[in-house]
Enzyme design. Structure first.
Site, short mmCIF file in Angstrom:
data_model
loop_
_atom_site.label_atom_id
_atom_site.label_comp_id
_atom_site.label_asym_id
_atom_site.label_seq_id
_atom_site.Cartn_x
_atom_site.Cartn_y
_atom_site.Cartn_z
N TYR A 1 0.81 -1.21 0.00
CA TYR A 1 0.00 0.00 0.00
C TYR A 1 0.85 1.27 0.00
O TYR A 1 0.35 2.35 -0.30
CB TYR A 1 -0.94 0.01 1.21
N LYS B 1 3.61 -15.47 1.80
CA LYS B 1 3.53 -16.17 0.52
C LYS B 1 4.96 -16.39 0.03
O LYS B 1 5.36 -16.03 -1.08
CB LYS B 1 2.72 -15.33 -0.49
N ASP C 1 -5.29 -7.24 5.68
CA ASP C 1 -6.51 -6.57 5.25
C ASP C 1 -7.53 -7.60 4.76
O ASP C 1 -8.70 -7.59 5.15
CB ASP C 1 -6.15 -5.59 4.12
N ASP D 1 -2.98 -18.35 1.23
CA ASP D 1 -4.15 -19.03 0.66
C ASP D 1 -4.64 -20.12 1.60
O ASP D 1 -5.85 -20.28 1.81
CB ASP D 1 -3.85 -19.58 -0.73
#
Length: 372
Positions: free
Chosen positions: A145, A196, A253, A229
């Site tokens: 972000y 990840k 988020d 995931d």
């Protein structure tokens, strides 16, 4: 200040349903001031479209002054289609993202706790919801972000390319991980770090730094790792397995919205965004419900104020030094739900929902009952 121990709270309703839910949280704060002698001064301040129309600034100077002078900030919501009249540069200058960054609010806490009174209205099965009580710690002031370069560019062939940069330094990772380890140490001693790392270099560094910090400072904490995931799946399959979860800005988020399904509704979730501790151990703190501005229901008096009210409970515990009052308020919310109060987002089929103000009334009535 009117007294040496007086704490200052800036209340900023913002946009959309923000002012409606924050008004009920302010009533609760006033109850603690009057009934429990909570030494707090409240300063209301403008933010967003109406502030821009009046002053040409999304965050006017008086609002910045209220924020800078506050021990805690109670925020409502921001955004919505009507804000399109605010020029992009003015919106960026006064955005909630920029405010979080300017205050160095790097650790965002989002507790996920199930209430048996909401089992029938929650989208997950009761056997999945039993015993759910965990906290998502989201890194809030770095990551994709805020990363540079970013933008949308035109290419020689006439097509366009949008790009963002996901960037973390060792210190940015370590400080939020340290916060999460310390929180886990105060709870059940388990921390799950979500990344990840199988495809992203920023996540490889994230995992390496979390592992190193664990070995250096927190060997007593049981540390596990999970790809994002899988974490999303596990949150809806078996959320009771988690104690504290730490992850980066964008994953936090997304996962916290996913976790709202365990709490019954996004409208139930509070949050606290905290900065570094000063020499006295105090942190700049912003408290807000996790939900957004919900412009489709703004002004209709039907929004769920419990996320905002429970954010006050977090404020009582983390900034105002009143853990017993925090417990009382959490019990009062549970009591109001047990007595049948339901806004539209958590109402079972066939049950008439109550208004935003009526839910505030129900919590205040529960506080009166429980306080005696």
């Amino acid at each position: 200040m009117s007294g040496t121990n007086m704490m200052r709270v800036a209340v900023i309703g913002g946009e959309g349903i923000g002012p409606e839910v924050t008004a009920q949280a302010s009533r609760v704060l006033a109850w603690f001031s009057e009934r429990r002698r909570l030494p707090v001064e409240v300063a209301e301040a403008e933010f967003g479209l109406e502030a821009y129309r009046r002053t040409g600034k999304v965050i006017p100077p008086e609002t910045r002054a209220a924020i800078e002078g506050a021990d805690a900030i109670l925020f409502g919501a921001t955004g919505g289609p009507e804000t399109a009249e605010v020029p992009p540069e003015a919106r960026r200058e006064g955005s909630l993202l920029k405010l979080r960054r300017s205050l160095d609010l790097y650790a965002n806490l989002r507790p996920i706790v199930t209430d048996p009174a909401l089992y029938d209205s929650a989208p997950l099965k009761e056997r999945v919801l039993n015993g759910v009580d965990f906290v998502i710690v989201r890194e809030l002031s770095s990551g994709i972000y805020f990363g540079e370069p970013r933008g949308i560019e035109s290419r020689p062939d006439g097509s366009r390319r949008g790009f963002n940069t996901n960037s973390y330094t060792s210190e940015e990772i370590r400080r939020v991980a340290r916060f999460a380890f310390e929180l886990a140490r105060s709870r059940r001693g388990r921390l799950c770090s979500v990344d990840k790392a199988n495809v992203m270099e920023a996540s490889v560094l994230w995992r390496e730094e979390v592992i190193a910090l664990h070995a250096d400072e927190f060997p007593d904490i049981k540390l596990s790792h999970m790809y994002v995931d899988n974490a999303a799946m596990q949150i809806v399959r078996a959320p009771s397995q988690f104690d504290v979860m730490v992850t980066d800005n964008i994953f936090g988020d997304i996962l916290s919205d996913c976790a709202a399904m365990a709490a019954g509704s996004l409208g139930m979730l509070p949050s606290a965004s905290l900065g570094p501790a000063d020499a006295q151990g105090r942190r700049t703190a912003l408290y807000e419900p996790v939900h957004g501005s919900a412009p489709d229901i703004a002004g209709r008096g039907i929004a769920n104020p419990l996320g905002s009210i429970l954010s006050v409970a977090m404020m009582l515990r983390l900034t105002l030094g009143r853990p017993d009052d925090a417990i009382l308020l959490e019990r009062a919310v549970g009591d109001a739900l047990a007595h049948g109060a339901r806004t539209a987002d958590i109402a079972e089929p066939g049950r008439a929902p109550v208004s935003t103000a009526a839910m505030g009334d129900a919590v205040l009535a529960s506080l009166d009952r429980l306080a005696g």
